[in-house]
Design a protein around this motif. Structure first.
Motif, PDB file in Angstrom:
ATOM      1  N   ASN A 284       0.824  -1.215   0.000  1.00  0.00           N
ATOM      2  CA  ASN A 284       0.000   0.000   0.000  1.00  0.00           C
ATOM      3  C   ASN A 284       0.857   1.263   0.000  1.00  0.00           C
ATOM      4  OD1 ASN A 284      -2.464  -1.459   0.058  1.00  0.00           O
ATOM      5  ND2 ASN A 284      -2.212  -1.782   2.254  1.00  0.00           N
ATOM      6  N   ASN A 294       1.820  -2.665   8.800  1.00  0.00           N
ATOM      7  CA  ASN A 294       1.829  -2.673   7.334  1.00  0.00           C
ATOM      8  C   ASN A 294       2.692  -3.847   6.856  1.00  0.00           C
ATOM      9  OD1 ASN A 294       0.933  -1.211   4.904  1.00  0.00           O
ATOM     10  ND2 ASN A 294       3.111  -0.963   4.521  1.00  0.00           N
ATOM     11  N   ASN A 308      -5.053  -6.293   5.534  1.00  0.00           N
ATOM     12  CA  ASN A 308      -4.640  -5.430   4.429  1.00  0.00           C
ATOM     13  C   ASN A 308      -5.319  -5.756   3.102  1.00  0.00           C
ATOM     14  OD1 ASN A 308      -2.406  -3.628   5.517  1.00  0.00           O
ATOM     15  ND2 ASN A 308      -1.672  -5.634   6.182  1.00  0.00           N
TER      16      ASN A 308
END
Length: 495
Positions: A284, A294, A308
Motif C-alpha cells: 500500500n 503494514n 490489508n
C-alpha cells in the motif's frame, strides 16, 4: 542446437551499472549463487519476491539449454542483529525467546521457507548448503586471508583489513561507496578499539560466555562473521570465479561488497562476473514493517486472514503479480493490484485452454513465429518478465479473435502457439493452473457474494437480524467469511 546458441541474453550487471551480453565462463554451463535466508522467522513476502525473481532466472537459463548449478545457502549462524558487528545472533535470540534450541529454530523456519517457496512453485536449487555445515572451510579461508596479509587477529577476533586491501583493490566497487566516506561515517561500537581501522569487518568473532552457538578455532572459541559464509560456499561449489551472484538490493552493501573483498583477498581473482540485485516490495505504498502493521506473510495472503487485503489470493496469482514488474523495479502490493492481476491471470489461463478448441484454416492472420521471437526478445532483455507477459496477452487477443471468427489460424501455427505459450507460461514464468482458472468461477463467486451482501445489508437496515445472520452463517458453512469494516463488507475464502 541449444536455444542459447540462437539467442543473445543481456543481463544488467550491478557492478558495471549497465546491461552486458551474457557469456558464461564455461561454454554451455552456468554457475549461479543466490544469498538465501537467515532462518530465524517466517519468510516474508519481500524475501519471496527475491527468490521468485531468481527462480525466473534459473528457469530461463534452463529453458535456453544451459547446464546450470544453482547454489542458495541457508544462514543458520553468524548473522547478528541489524547486520551489525556487535549484538546477539538472530537465531540464538529467537531460540532464547521461544525457549528452544537454536537448531530447533533453524529446522522450524527452514521448513517454513521450503513450504512457502514450494507453494509459489519455485524449483529447489541444485545445492542448498548451510553456514554451520561449513565451519571448517570458513576457518581455512580466514587463515588464508591472514596469510595473504589482509586480515589480523585481535583478542580472539579476526578482522578484514579494509585499508590494506584498498591499497591494491577497490573496496566499494559494487556499491559505489568511497573509502573516505566509509571512514567518516563509521559508528562507534563496543570493541572498535581492537580494530586497526573502524570500517574493518569481522571474519571471526570471539564467543562470550552467554553465546550459545560456538566452535573451536585457531583464535579461540567463537563463531564466523556473516559475510564469510557466502564466500566459502560459493567458491566451494562454483569455483573462485563464477558467472552470476544474486540477492536483494539491501545486500549490496555491506554483504556483497565484503564478499568481493574476501574472495579476491583469498584467491586473487574477481569472484563474480555478473552481479544481479532484486528490488524491494512495498505494501500500500509504504515499506513493510511488523511494527506498523503494514505487513503481510505469505500464508496470510493465501488464506485471506489479514487486515490489508479483502480476500485470499492463490500463490500462482501472487507469483503472476510479482512477475508483472521487472525484478529491478520496486513493486507495490495492494488489494486493487492483486485483483487486477487475478483477472489477468485467469484470462491468460483460459485463453491457453481455448487453443485446443480453435478451428484451424489454411492460413493464419497472425505471424506466430515473429511473436514467438518477441517473447524471447523480452526475456533476453535482462529477464524482462513484464514485457514477456505483454507479449503473451497479444496471443490472448489473437486467440479470442479466432474464437470470435475475426481471425484465422493454420494447424501448424496452432500447434506452435500452444507449445510456445506452454513454454513461457509454465516452464519460464513458473505459473500453475489454479482451480479457479480451470473452473472460471472467480467472477461468478464475486457476483453471487456481492448479491448476498446486498441482501444482508438490506436485512440489517430493516432490522431483520434473523435473515442477516442466516446469510452470514450459511456463507461461513460454505467456507466464505464476511468482514464488516468502515469501507463496507468484504469476504475471504477459507481453505
Amino acid at each position: 542446437m541449444k536455444r542459447y546458441e540462437t539467442q543473445e541474453l543481456k543481463i544488467y550487471n550491478s557492478i558495471k551499472g549497465e546491461k552486458e551480453v551474457f557469456k558464461p565462463i564455461n561454454d554451455g554451463m552456468v554457475g549461479m549463487y543466490v544469498c538465501g535466508p537467515t532462518v530465524y522467522n517466517n519468510v516474508h513476502l519481500g524475501n519471496c519476491r527475491t527468490f521468485i525473481s531468481f527462480d525466473l532466472v534459473f528457469r530461463y537459463l534452463k529453458h535456453l539449454g544451459y547446464k546450470i548449478r544453482y547454489v542458495r545457502n541457508i544462514t543458520d549462524a553468524g548473522h547478528l542483529e541489524n547486520d551489525a558487528e556487535e549484538g546477539e545472533d538472530r537465531i540464538a535470540k529467537k531460540a532464547r525467546l521461544e525457549e528452544l534450541e537454536p537448531m530447533e529454530i533453524v529446522q522450524k523456519y527452514t521448513i517454513d521457507f521450503h513450504d512457502i517457496l514450494s507453494l509459489f512453485n519455485n524449483i529447489p536449487p541444485s545445492i542448498e548448503p548451510t553456514a554451520t555445515g561449513h565451519i571448517v572451510e570458513q576457518i581455512e579461508i580466514i587463515k588464508k586471508i591472514i596469510d595473504n596479509g589482509l586480515a589480523y587477529e585481535a583478542n580472539g577476533n579476526v578482522y578484514f583489513d579494509v585499508l590494506k586491501y584498498n591499497e591494491n583493490n577497490h573496496y566499494g566497487i559494487l556499491s559505489g561507496r568511497k573509502i573516505e566516506d566509509l571512514i567518516a561515517n563509521t559508528r562507534s561500537l563496543a570493541g572498535q578499539e581492537e580494530k586497526k581501522n573502524p570500517q574493518d569487518f569481522a571474519l571471526w568473532k570471539r564467543a562470550e560466555p552467554q553465546h550459545i552457538m560456538r566452535w573451536p578455532s585457531p583464535w579461540g572459541v567463537g563463531f564466523p562473521g556473516w559475510h564469510i559464509e557466502c564466500t566459502v560456499m560459493s567458491s566451494k561449489y562454483l569455483g573462485d570465479s563464477f558467472d552470476i551472484h544474486g540477492g536483494g538490493m539491501d545486500l549490496k552493501f555491506p554483504h556483497h561488497e565484503c564478499e568481493i573483498a574476501q574472495g579476491k583477498a583469498a584467491s586473487g581473482k574477481d569472484p563474480v562476473n555478473y552481479w544481479m540485485h532484486a528490488n524491494m516490495l512495498t505494501l500500500n505504498g509504504k515499506k513493510m514493517a511488523k511494527s506498523t502493521g503494514n505487513n503481510i506473510l505469505p500464508r496470510e495472503l493465501f488464506t485471506g486472514e489479514n487486515t490489508n487485503l479483502s480476500k485470499a489470493y492463490a500463490p500462482s496469482v501472487a507469483r503472476f503479480f510479482m512477475l508483472q514488474a521487472n525484478y529491478r523495479s520496486i513493486l507495490d502490493f495492494s488489494d486493487e493490484a492483486l485483483q487486477a492481476a487475478e483477472k489477468g491471470f485467469h484470462r491468460l489461463m483460459n485463453a491457453y485452454q481455448d487453443i485446443e478448441l480453435l478451428e484451424s484454416s489454411a492460413s493464419s492472420s497472425f505471424d506466430v513465429k515473429q511473436w514467438k521471437q518477441s517473447c524471447y526478445d523480452a526475456m533476453n532483455d535482462d529477464f524482462n518478465s513484464p514485457i514477456l507477459i505483454a507479449q503473451l496477452f497479444e496471443a490472448v487477443k489473437f486467440i479470442n479473435s479466432v474464437k470470435a471468427e475475426k481471425a484465422r489460424i493454420s494447424k501448424a501455427d496452432q500447434e506452435l502457439l500452444k507449445q510456445t505459450l506452454s513454454d513461457f507460461i509454465f516452464d519460464v514464468l513458473g505459473l500453475e493452473e489454479t482451480e479457479e482458472a480451470n473452473n472460471d468461477d472467480t467472477e461468478k463467486i464475486d457476483g453471487l457474494v456481492s448479491i448476498l451482501i446486498k441482501i444482508r445489508n438490506k436485512a440489517r437496515a430493516d432490522k431483520d437480524f434473523t435473515t442477516a445472520d442466516t446469510v452470514r452463517d450459511q456463507l461461513i458453512e460454505m467456507g466464505i467469511e464476511l468482514k464488516d469494516g468502515k469501507d463496507g463488507t468484504t469476504y475471504s475464502l477459507k481453505s
